[in-house]
Design a protein around this motif. Structure first.
Motif, mmCIF file in Angstrom:
data_model
loop_
_atom_site.group_PDB
_atom_site.id
_atom_site.type_symbol
_atom_site.label_atom_id
_atom_site.label_comp_id
_atom_site.label_asym_id
_atom_site.label_seq_id
_atom_site.Cartn_x
_atom_site.Cartn_y
_atom_site.Cartn_z
ATOM 1 N N THR A 136 0.844 -1.201 0.000
ATOM 2 C CA THR A 136 0.000 0.000 0.000
ATOM 3 C C THR A 136 0.880 1.253 0.000
ATOM 4 O O THR A 136 0.659 2.184 -0.782
ATOM 5 C CB THR A 136 -0.922 0.013 1.237
ATOM 6 O OG1 THR A 136 -1.675 -1.192 1.248
ATOM 7 C CG2 THR A 136 -1.859 1.205 1.230
ATOM 8 N N ARG A 184 3.348 10.310 21.655
ATOM 9 C CA ARG A 184 4.048 9.105 22.126
ATOM 10 C C ARG A 184 4.819 8.407 21.008
ATOM 11 O O ARG A 184 5.682 7.570 21.267
ATOM 12 C CB ARG A 184 3.054 8.137 22.777
ATOM 13 C CG ARG A 184 2.153 7.488 21.791
ATOM 14 C CD ARG A 184 1.000 6.710 22.377
ATOM 15 N NE ARG A 184 0.320 6.089 21.258
ATOM 16 C CZ ARG A 184 0.372 4.798 20.979
ATOM 17 N NH1 ARG A 184 1.044 3.974 21.759
ATOM 18 N NH2 ARG A 184 -0.244 4.326 19.930
ATOM 19 N N ASN A 185 4.517 8.739 19.738
ATOM 20 C CA ASN A 185 5.188 8.060 18.625
ATOM 21 C C ASN A 185 6.247 8.910 17.925
ATOM 22 O O ASN A 185 6.863 8.448 16.955
ATOM 23 C CB ASN A 185 4.143 7.599 17.594
ATOM 24 C CG ASN A 185 3.364 6.403 18.099
ATOM 25 O OD1 ASN A 185 3.924 5.521 18.757
ATOM 26 N ND2 ASN A 185 2.064 6.368 17.829
ATOM 27 N N LEU A 311 -6.292 -3.662 17.072
ATOM 28 C CA LEU A 311 -6.109 -2.877 15.843
ATOM 29 C C LEU A 311 -7.240 -1.865 15.661
ATOM 30 O O LEU A 311 -7.028 -0.761 15.159
ATOM 31 C CB LEU A 311 -6.040 -3.825 14.634
ATOM 32 C CG LEU A 311 -5.456 -3.228 13.357
ATOM 33 C CD1 LEU A 311 -3.976 -2.903 13.545
ATOM 34 C CD2 LEU A 311 -5.625 -4.165 12.177
HETATM 35 N N1 LIG Z 1 -6.051 1.458 -0.387
HETATM 36 C C1 LIG Z 1 -5.581 0.293 0.043
HETATM 37 O O1 LIG Z 1 -5.348 -0.657 -0.738
HETATM 38 C C2 LIG Z 1 -5.301 0.152 1.524
HETATM 39 C C3 LIG Z 1 -4.526 -0.930 1.951
HETATM 40 C C4 LIG Z 1 -4.218 -1.021 3.311
HETATM 41 C C5 LIG Z 1 -4.709 -0.076 4.206
HETATM 42 N N2 LIG Z 1 -5.513 0.920 3.752
HETATM 43 C C6 LIG Z 1 -6.058 1.912 4.713
HETATM 44 O O2 LIG Z 1 -4.980 2.708 5.217
HETATM 45 C C7 LIG Z 1 -5.288 3.147 6.535
HETATM 46 C C8 LIG Z 1 -4.100 2.923 7.446
HETATM 47 O O3 LIG Z 1 -3.861 1.544 7.597
HETATM 48 P P1 LIG Z 1 -2.858 1.041 8.726
HETATM 49 O O4 LIG Z 1 -2.667 -0.421 8.522
HETATM 50 O O5 LIG Z 1 -1.689 1.944 8.798
HETATM 51 O O6 LIG Z 1 -3.775 1.300 10.035
HETATM 52 P P2 LIG Z 1 -3.337 1.252 11.560
HETATM 53 O O7 LIG Z 1 -2.038 0.546 11.701
HETATM 54 O O8 LIG Z 1 -4.504 0.751 12.326
HETATM 55 O O9 LIG Z 1 -3.114 2.803 11.925
HETATM 56 C C9 LIG Z 1 -2.887 3.099 13.265
HETATM 57 C C10 LIG Z 1 -2.048 4.371 13.337
HETATM 58 O O10 LIG Z 1 -2.851 5.480 12.910
HETATM 59 C C11 LIG Z 1 -2.357 6.610 13.610
HETATM 60 N N3 LIG Z 1 -3.374 7.655 13.695
HETATM 61 C C12 LIG Z 1 -4.635 7.541 14.204
HETATM 62 N N4 LIG Z 1 -5.253 8.749 14.139
HETATM 63 C C13 LIG Z 1 -4.367 9.622 13.597
HETATM 64 C C14 LIG Z 1 -4.401 11.003 13.266
HETATM 65 N N5 LIG Z 1 -5.482 11.750 13.511
HETATM 66 N N6 LIG Z 1 -3.312 11.575 12.688
HETATM 67 C C15 LIG Z 1 -2.199 10.842 12.437
HETATM 68 N N7 LIG Z 1 -2.090 9.525 12.748
HETATM 69 C C16 LIG Z 1 -3.156 8.931 13.308
HETATM 70 C C17 LIG Z 1 -2.034 6.084 14.988
HETATM 71 O O11 LIG Z 1 -1.003 6.882 15.533
HETATM 72 P P3 LIG Z 1 -1.162 7.583 16.960
HETATM 73 O O12 LIG Z 1 -1.376 6.452 17.937
HETATM 74 O O13 LIG Z 1 0.120 8.298 17.107
HETATM 75 O O14 LIG Z 1 -2.379 8.445 16.858
HETATM 76 C C18 LIG Z 1 -1.569 4.645 14.745
HETATM 77 O O15 LIG Z 1 -0.162 4.524 14.798
HETATM 78 C C19 LIG Z 1 -6.561 2.394 6.969
HETATM 79 O O16 LIG Z 1 -7.669 3.263 6.861
HETATM 80 C C20 LIG Z 1 -6.681 1.273 5.950
HETATM 81 O O17 LIG Z 1 -8.019 0.877 5.740
HETATM 82 C C21 LIG Z 1 -5.803 1.066 2.444
#
Ligand SMILES: NC(=O)c1ccc[n+]([C@@H]2O[C@H](COP(=O)([O-])OP(=O)(O)OC[C@H]3O[C@@H](n4cnc5c(N)ncnc54)[C@H](OP(=O)(O)O)[C@@H]3O)[C@@H](O)[C@H]2O)c1
Length: 325
Positions: A136, A184-185, A311
């Motif tokens: 991704t 924290r990150n 998650l």
């Molecule tokens: N298009 C595609 O093919 C595809 C593929 C995979 C994933 N995705 C999408 O991509 C997104 C991210 O996926 P992921 O696997 O990275 O999810 P994830 O691991 O669950 O993301 C968690 C992270 O998001 C951060 N976060 C939460 N709120 C935030 C904010 N307001 N500003 C900045 N950071 C924030 C958190 O950091 P803090 O704890 O520091 O807040 C945490 O480290 C999801 O919505 C997923 O559905 C799309």
């Protein structure tokens, strides 16, 4: 064999560890004995049918496909009659995203073009963290974002599963990277290579006067006008995540209009396409230690419900691993 199965939509209570039939590989498939998998937001979205539109694809009232788990790493157990690139015993990693999931299990059949040899310097557990999240990040930065060395790149959601790979891939390509995460990150995001970090609890990156050539947004919590403000002329913004349906539609519709009529491009990235070339590209970066999987927690297969619940908090720091063997 044992596998995680869900027969109705709901919270992680619907996930059950069950005895199911061991798959046998088709002509072009490889049967993999799974050592580890990893959890992705896709799993809880499918489990909850969230957004509701997911039901159009996977069953209105109950899931047609009852299996979850996109990422796998393990050993080749059996090969289909047309498989040419793998043999029994090979250590592989890859992706079941486009072919029905099923990674939360002891065995899975995977098309050979959705697999690559495991990076030699990684454990199975670390390799399982890679496929969906890193593909991704790579495809968003390269295909939609048209990333180029020397650019200023901002990664929103830099501490998550996708973001931790995006920061490192963007650095490996030779860009100046700003990572956005919570307090924290900050240290972790710097430690994986970000040149600058922004604490979103203290500062909004769309309102601090700074502009970027490329924004890769793995959160999807900003409006199109906000993102437009933070982009330089001719800048690109690829959005991978979304916080609600209204935001998804806004970025798709209004982002499309901005992209057609102005010099900036903003849009939702396409869903990833699994392919061997990209897996091999990632394997090279991993073996050169230009990217290193960031792993938050490990859960066993029978604790998959706990992994998904964690998650769903959206607080994971890097990847959440499901250990099978
Ligand atoms: N298009 C595609 O093919 C595809 C593929 C995979 C994933 N995705 C999408 O991509 C997104 C991210 O996926 P992921 O696997 O990275 O999810 P994830 O691991 O669950 O993301 C968690 C992270 O998001 C951060 N976060 C939460 N709120 C935030 C904010 N307001 N500003 C900045 N950071 C924030 C958190 O950091 P803090 O704890 O520091 O807040 C945490 O480290 C999801 O919505 C997923 O559905 C799309």
């Amino acid at each position: 064999m044992k596998a995680i199965v869900f027969t109705k939509y709901g919270s992680s209570d619907v996930l059950q560890l069950k005895e199911v039939e061991k798959p046998s590989p088709k002509e072009n498939e490889v049967l993999v004995k799974i050592d580890a998998s990893s959890a992705n937001p896709l799993d809880w979205r499918l489990m909850r049918a969230k957004p509701f539109l997911a039901r159009l694809a996977n069953g209105l009232l109950k899931p047609k496909n009852t299996r979850l788990g996109a990422d796998i790493a393990g050993r080749v157990e059996e090969v289909g009659s047309n498989v040419t690139q793998f043999k029994i015993g090979d250590e592989v990693f890859g992706e079941k995203f486009e072919t029905g999931l099923g990674g939360f299990a002891e065995y899975v059949s995977v098309p050979e073009n959705a697999l690559a040899m495991k990076p030699s310097n990684l454990s199975f557990k670390a390799a399982a963290a890679v496929p969906l999240a890193a593909l991704t990040a790579l495809q968003g930065l390269r295909n939609e974002g048209e990333i180029k060395s020397g650019q200023k790149v901002l990664i929103n959601g830099a501490s998550g599963g996708v973001g931790t790979f995006a920061v490192q891939i963007a650095k490996a390509i030779g860009t100046e990277v700003t990572g956005v995460c919570s307090t924290r990150n900050l240290y972790m995001v710097r430690s994986i290579g970000a040149d600058h970090v922004i604490d979103y609890t203290k500062q909004d990156f769309t309102r601090n006067g700074k502009q970027y050539d490329l924004i890769f947004d793995a959160v999807g919590n900003h409006s199109v006008s906000d993102l437009e403000r933070a982009l330089k002329q001719n800048g690109n913004c690829a959005v991978a995540g979304f916080t609600n349906m209204a935001r998804l539609f806004e970025i798709s519709w209004k982002g499309g209009r901005v992209s057609r009529t102005g010099s900036k491009k903003i849009g939702m990235m396409k869903t990833i396409h699994t392919n061997k070339e990209d897996l091999l590209f990632l394997k090279e970066l991993l073996e050169a230690e230009k990217i290193i999987p960031v792993i938050d927690r490990y859960y066993s297969l029978n604790e998959t419900d706990k992994a998904i619940t964690y998650l769903e908090t959206k607080r994971a720091r890097g990847k959440v691993i499901i250990t099978v063997a």
